[in-house]
Design a protein around this motif. Structure first.
Motif, mmCIF file in Angstrom:
data_model
loop_
_atom_site.group_PDB
_atom_site.id
_atom_site.type_symbol
_atom_site.label_atom_id
_atom_site.label_comp_id
_atom_site.label_asym_id
_atom_site.label_seq_id
_atom_site.Cartn_x
_atom_site.Cartn_y
_atom_site.Cartn_z
ATOM 1 N N PRO A 1 1.291 2.188 2.313
ATOM 2 C CA PRO A 1 1.274 0.980 3.156
ATOM 3 C C PRO A 1 1.346 -0.301 2.314
ATOM 4 C CG PRO A 1 -0.419 2.525 3.872
ATOM 5 C CD PRO A 1 0.128 3.054 2.586
ATOM 6 N N GLY A 2 1.866 -1.380 2.901
ATOM 7 C CA GLY A 2 1.956 -2.655 2.201
ATOM 8 C C GLY A 2 3.068 -2.705 1.187
ATOM 9 N N ASN A 3 4.116 -1.895 1.403
ATOM 10 C CA ASN A 3 5.270 -1.875 0.492
ATOM 11 C C ASN A 3 4.879 -1.524 -0.946
ATOM 12 O OD1 ASN A 3 8.075 -2.025 0.486
ATOM 13 N ND2 ASN A 3 8.082 -4.093 -0.374
ATOM 14 N N LEU A 4 3.876 -0.669 -1.075
ATOM 15 C CA LEU A 4 3.395 -0.203 -2.380
ATOM 16 C C LEU A 4 3.980 1.177 -2.650
ATOM 17 C CD1 LEU A 4 1.405 -0.581 -4.804
ATOM 18 C CD2 LEU A 4 -0.332 0.523 -3.382
ATOM 19 N N GLU B 1 -5.518 -3.067 -1.628
ATOM 20 C CA GLU B 1 -5.334 -2.952 -0.178
ATOM 21 C C GLU B 1 -5.297 -1.502 0.285
ATOM 22 O OE1 GLU B 1 -5.119 -5.654 1.857
ATOM 23 O OE2 GLU B 1 -5.482 -6.914 0.101
ATOM 24 N N ASP C 1 -5.110 6.263 4.482
ATOM 25 C CA ASP C 1 -3.816 5.616 4.677
ATOM 26 C C ASP C 1 -2.686 6.651 4.585
ATOM 27 O OD1 ASP C 1 -4.910 3.147 5.034
ATOM 28 O OD2 ASP C 1 -4.605 2.472 2.965
#
Length: 513
Positions: A61-64, A86, A91
């Motif tokens: 998530p979060g473009n990680l 984050e 997740d």
């Protein structure tokens, strides 16, 4: 609601869905999704991805993103390519069905980028021709050629005594603050107008150090043919781990297009520490000095990608200058010995010489080039033998001369000549010399023209020789860097010009004081 009414409602629904599908594209391919079970510093454990491959790119998530590194039966250990602040247990994690890659192309020249290909300067988005995986197989032996062309550093002591060839891997090692990066920067600056593309890879460096390197490259006009790939000390260990592999893929693109490329890894000590941190967090068994057992393979598969390609593949080359830091001059530590065994020679920088102001602080006795001598220009080869002999005799005698006051004339002559060799081999940072300038100064040195000049006047005398050489015909100067044989007439012209330039200094020494 009757049966007829219900069927009519279904028909309307399917019709609406069909019309919507015509106007919108759907990705109906099945996705394999897992979830995070635990988060550590730069490392996560993931379950629920039974078909994931080794080193496959995972999306968080979060473009990680992360890389699957430990493939166990029940869970996967992944290296994060970014900050984990984050990320939480539970997740979702998606497979991408691809490995980590990096943008490559001519548009990267003059840019400062990160290991993920993101811009780190103020020049806008990165444009590129294609993307290449960061992990690639090294060139097969039958596709390689012998190292046959020199890579001039512009540094007298290296080009004359520890020559580097295009396609070679030459290690630069020494304690902190002994000038390791300075040698690499001088080499990059010296490639101006030589059609060599340079890649500087900063691994876990301080932001201020990287900023100084970039400023020096810009000031000397080197950014036009250089790509800088940066990871700072506060970046995640995952980014520091992939940085040299990403930089090598960028360099390989140019090599495979027939270009000569120089890559600097600054430094692999930080790379080894980042990999050790990741390995210990992934519960891999520690070995010597707590490094995992495969640390040798990590660096060997990186440096084996540097080579000189055969003419059938374009004849391009990739020359590597890996840098590592020693502690208390201990070159027998685990990482230094590993890299010495992988590379084709090493340039050792001595803190003692650095403290005495002998810069660059190259200790000739502990430095060696196992390949570059075969690629060295003939003009250097003719001089190097006398230079090495004179310097080694001087170093051997200098220690014993401190204990005795009565020295015979021959010993005194060797000592005086050796002092002048050491003085001439000194060189200021970011002031590389051309081949002709180096040959002229070293010819004067080996022929004893400096022996009657005091050490205090050596710097001025050297500059006088360099200025006198600049007045020689252009074809004579160019012959030293292109000739396949020793240009004896050119050497005679240089010696004549040097004698004229040094005459005033020699006469001044003979005047009564």
């Amino acid at each position: 609601m009757g049966v007829t009414d219900y069927n009519g409602l279904l028909d309307d629904t399917f019709d609406a869905f069909a019309k919507h599908r015509e106007n919108h594209s759907f990705d109906l391919a099945p996705k394999e999704v897992g979830h995070v079970t635990s988060v550590s510093a730069g490392v996560v454990k993931v379950s629920g991805l039974p078909n994931v491959g080794y080193e496959e790119l995972l999306k968080f998530p979060g473009n990680l993103y992360g890389i699957a590194f430990n493939i166990d039966e029940d869970e996967i250990g992944a290296i994060l390519l970014g900050e984990d602040s984050e990320l939480n247990a539970g997740d979702l994690v998606e497979r991408t069905n691809r490995v980590m890659d990096v943008p490559v192309g001519k548009a990267l020249l003059g840019r400062v980028i990160g290991p993920l290909g993101q811009p780190m300067d103020d020049k806008g988005p990165i444009s590129y021709e294609k993307r290449l995986p960061i992990e690639r197989d090294a060139t097969a032996i039958m596709d390689r050629s012998a190292v046959s062309m020199p890579l001039q550093t512009g540094i007298k002591v290296i080009d004359a005594l520890i020559p580097i060839g295009r396609g070679q891997r030459e290690l630069i090692l020494g304690d902190r603050q002994t000038g390791k990066t300075a040698i690499a920067l001088d080499t990059i600056v010296n490639q101006k107008d030589k059609e060599v593309i340079c890649v500087y890879c900063a691994i876990g460096q301080r932001a201020s150090s990287v900023a100084k390197v970039i400023a020096d490259l810009k000031e000397n006009g080197a950014m036009a043919y250089t790509i800088v790939l940066v990871t700072e000390g506060n970046n995640s260990p995952g980014l520091q781990y992939i940085a040299p592999y990403a930089a090598t893929s960028i360099a390989e693109y140019f090599m495979q297009n027939g270009k000569d490329v120089l890559i600097v890894y600054d430094d692999l000590t930080n790379h080894a520490r980042a990999y050790r941190e990741l390995s210990l967090l992934l519960k891999r068994p520690p070995g010597r000095e707590a490094f995992p057992g495969d640390i040798f393979y990590i660096h060997s598969r990186l440096l084996e990608r540097s080579t000189h390609l055969s003419d059938e593949l374009g004849g391009g080359s990739l020359t590597a200058l890996p840098i590592i830091e020693t502690e208390a001059q201990n070159i027998a530590a685990y990482i230094p010995t590993n890299l010495i065994s992988i590379t084709d020679g090493q340039i050792y920088l001595s803190p003692k010489q650095f403290e005495l102001g002998i810069l660059p602080a190259v200790e000739v006795g502990k430095s060696v080039s196992r390949v570059g001598g075969k690629a060295q220009l003939p003009a250097y080869s003719a001089i190097a033998g006398d230079l090495k002999l004179g310097f080694s005799q001087f170093e051997e005698l200098e220690t014993f001369a401190r204990f005795g006051s009565h020295l015979d004339e021959e010993t005194r002559s060797i000592l005086e000549h050796g002092k002048r060799i050491r003085e001439i081999l000194k060189q200021n940072e970011l002031q590389p010399l051309s081949v002709a300038e180096q040959i002229g100064v070293l010819l004067a040195l080996t022929n004893g023209l400096f022996d009657t000049i005091s050490l205090e006047n050596m710097r001025e005398a050297e500059m006088a020789v360099i200025k006198s050489i600049a007045n020689l015909p252009e074809e004579v100067l160019n012959s030293f860097s292109s000739s396949k044989e020793v240009n004896e007439s050119g050497q005679e012209s240089m010696l004549t010009a040097s004698k004229t330039a040094l005459k005033a200094f020699q006469e001044a020494e003979q005047l009564p004081k």
